[in-house]
Design an enzyme around this catalytic site. Sequence first.
Site, PDB file in Angstrom:
ATOM      1  N   ASP A 220       0.829  -1.060  -0.103  1.00 53.22           N
ATOM      2  CA  ASP A 220       0.039   0.043  -0.119  1.00 53.22           C
ATOM      3  C   ASP A 220       0.674   1.288  -0.126  1.00 53.22           C
ATOM      4  O   ASP A 220       1.587   1.334   0.932  1.00 53.22           O
ATOM      5  CB  ASP A 220      -0.854   0.037   1.256  1.00 53.22           C
ATOM      6  CG  ASP A 220      -1.947   1.405   1.214  1.00 53.22           C
ATOM      7  OD1 ASP A 220      -2.939   1.263   0.367  1.00 53.22           O
ATOM      8  OD2 ASP A 220      -1.653   2.177   2.045  1.00 53.22           O
ATOM      9  N   GLU A 320      -2.064  -1.288  -5.563  1.00 53.59           N
ATOM     10  CA  GLU A 320      -3.382  -0.923  -6.452  1.00 53.59           C
ATOM     11  C   GLU A 320      -3.126  -0.216  -7.546  1.00 53.59           C
ATOM     12  O   GLU A 320      -1.886   0.384  -7.938  1.00 53.59           O
ATOM     13  CB  GLU A 320      -3.809   0.298  -5.185  1.00 53.59           C
ATOM     14  CG  GLU A 320      -4.416  -0.501  -4.113  1.00 53.59           C
ATOM     15  CD  GLU A 320      -4.903   0.816  -3.060  1.00 53.59           C
ATOM     16  OE1 GLU A 320      -6.133   0.647  -2.817  1.00 53.59           O
ATOM     17  OE2 GLU A 320      -4.043   1.398  -2.600  1.00 53.59           O
ATOM     18  N   CYS A 378     -14.080 -11.778   9.563  1.00 54.93           N
ATOM     19  CA  CYS A 378     -14.939 -10.656   9.397  1.00 54.93           C
ATOM     20  C   CYS A 378     -15.278 -10.271   7.684  1.00 54.93           C
ATOM     21  O   CYS A 378     -16.202 -10.532   7.095  1.00 54.93           O
ATOM     22  CB  CYS A 378     -14.490  -9.476  10.122  1.00 54.93           C
ATOM     23  SG  CYS A 378     -15.764  -8.149  10.084  1.00 54.93           S
ATOM     24  N   CYS A 394     -13.006  -1.678  13.227  1.00 58.12           N
ATOM     25  CA  CYS A 394     -14.191  -2.497  12.374  1.00 58.12           C
ATOM     26  C   CYS A 394     -15.295  -2.008  13.362  1.00 58.12           C
ATOM     27  O   CYS A 394     -15.349  -2.611  14.735  1.00 58.12           O
ATOM     28  CB  CYS A 394     -13.912  -3.847  12.269  1.00 58.12           C
ATOM     29  SG  CYS A 394     -15.246  -4.740  11.528  1.00 58.12           S
ATOM     30  N   CYS A 397     -16.733  -6.387  14.128  1.00 59.98           N
ATOM     31  CA  CYS A 397     -15.939  -7.060  14.870  1.00 59.98           C
ATOM     32  C   CYS A 397     -15.047  -6.556  16.111  1.00 59.98           C
ATOM     33  O   CYS A 397     -14.418  -7.120  16.785  1.00 59.98           O
ATOM     34  CB  CYS A 397     -15.141  -8.106  14.276  1.00 59.98           C
ATOM     35  SG  CYS A 397     -13.609  -7.503  13.394  1.00 59.98           S
ATOM     36  N   ASP A 404      -3.027   1.906   6.682  1.00 56.44           N
ATOM     37  CA  ASP A 404      -2.304   1.549   5.528  1.00 56.44           C
ATOM     38  C   ASP A 404      -1.991  -0.006   5.596  1.00 56.44           C
ATOM     39  O   ASP A 404      -2.023  -0.850   4.922  1.00 56.44           O
ATOM     40  CB  ASP A 404      -1.347   2.436   5.448  1.00 56.44           C
ATOM     41  CG  ASP A 404      -1.581   3.806   5.093  1.00 56.44           C
ATOM     42  OD1 ASP A 404      -2.626   4.107   4.754  1.00 56.44           O
ATOM     43  OD2 ASP A 404      -0.746   4.756   5.727  1.00 56.44           O
TER      44      ASP A 404
END
Length: 459
Positions: A220, A320, A378, A394, A397, A404
């Site tokens: 990332d 990406e 999850c 999250c 969960c 990152d």
Amino acid sequence: MTDDATVLQAYRFALDPTEAQKQMLRSHCGAQRKAFNWGLGEVKANLDQRAAERSYGIADAELTPPVNWSAYGLRKRWNQTKDVVAPWWRENSKEAYSSGLANLAAGLSNWAKSRSGDRSGARVRFPRFKSKRSAKSCRFTTGAFGLADTDRRHVQLPRIGVVRTHESTRKLARHIERGTARIRSATVSFTRGRWFVSFSVEVERTHRAPTRPDTVVGVDLGITHLAVLSQPVPGVSDCHGMVANPRHLEQAHRGLQRLQRQAARRRGPDRRTGTKPSKRWQQSNSKITKLRAKVANCRADGLHKLTTALTDRFGTVVVEDLNVASMLRNHRLARRIADAGWGELRRQLNYKSGWRGGTLTVADRWYPSSKTCSNPVCGVVKTKLRLRDRVFCCDSCGHRTDRDLNAARNLAALATRIHHGTSSPSSGATKNALDGNPCKTNLVGSGYRHGKPHEGNAA
């Protein structure tokens, strides 16, 4: 495990030419520009003439015949008129004129294909005339060029002769002595304040397979950290997978501003009045060029070390598909984004993965890697995650981790799902296939295409 393959690789060396050789290099680059502008003028005049005749209702069959703008057609037309257009043409190698016309033919071909829809990517503009301030370069494909036989500190160029290199050419010389390399062309260019020669070479390379060929790493990219890896790499990242961003341009920014203010107070060139720059302005401008060159060299060195470490260690690297061109429109972050060199990092990962038998997987531009929970049990996607929220939490969960690092782990998991055939049609992951523009990604549904290794600079 090793693998032998023939790849197209560039070897670039800095030159230390004499004053007479510098003049000849400038003359050859000017000859290329002259041939390019002459050919463009011929083609443009022909297109304008045909458009004017068409406006009078003349049938297409009766229009002025079109100019053949292939490289062969332009060279044939140039040879018929060069004694009138450039009576001094004998002072330079014929390759200088041929390379200019070949560049024009490639530009016109790209424009025509883009206009007709046969070329993917952004629209290509019609070629423009080159000025004396344009980038100086000249390519040689025939004649006596290559490494000089005297030692490993000289190169041979047509009509220019033997030129001393600033650095040793032993890496390329050893390949040639073993018979594992063949030089195809040589390109001289003036950039960052000095002359360079770049040899395009077919090299038989023996590469080791990645040490962990079955392992996937997600990368990332960012600004606070140059990259965040889904798993740490000793000597490259810290124990959490964070790769520090050296910010070379940011560190040199104050010195660059000081030199630019210094140059602004001195008499610079003015094309309108014909004013010549003072020697003090030339000294300041030379310091600016050297500082910018140092920043660019340090950035390239760091990117090469990072990409080499990743491709040597992991069999699959996932990144990406970032729209860097649009990100650069953000004036608050443009300088830092450009300083990171995301596009160059991806380009190096692509061809180095091919050299080592690995795979570069590019996630779809709209894949929510940052908003998805990286907890394997999850996987819930958040509806909103602001850029200033650097910690992912999250709501389902309660999993908490760095934003990152969460994205990097999701990218690695995406490639694993594709490998096992369990990815959903919306994943949009693909192998980077560089059939055309190396900055574009070809997405084919939820699958991926196999791309051939891309040529790159010597690492």
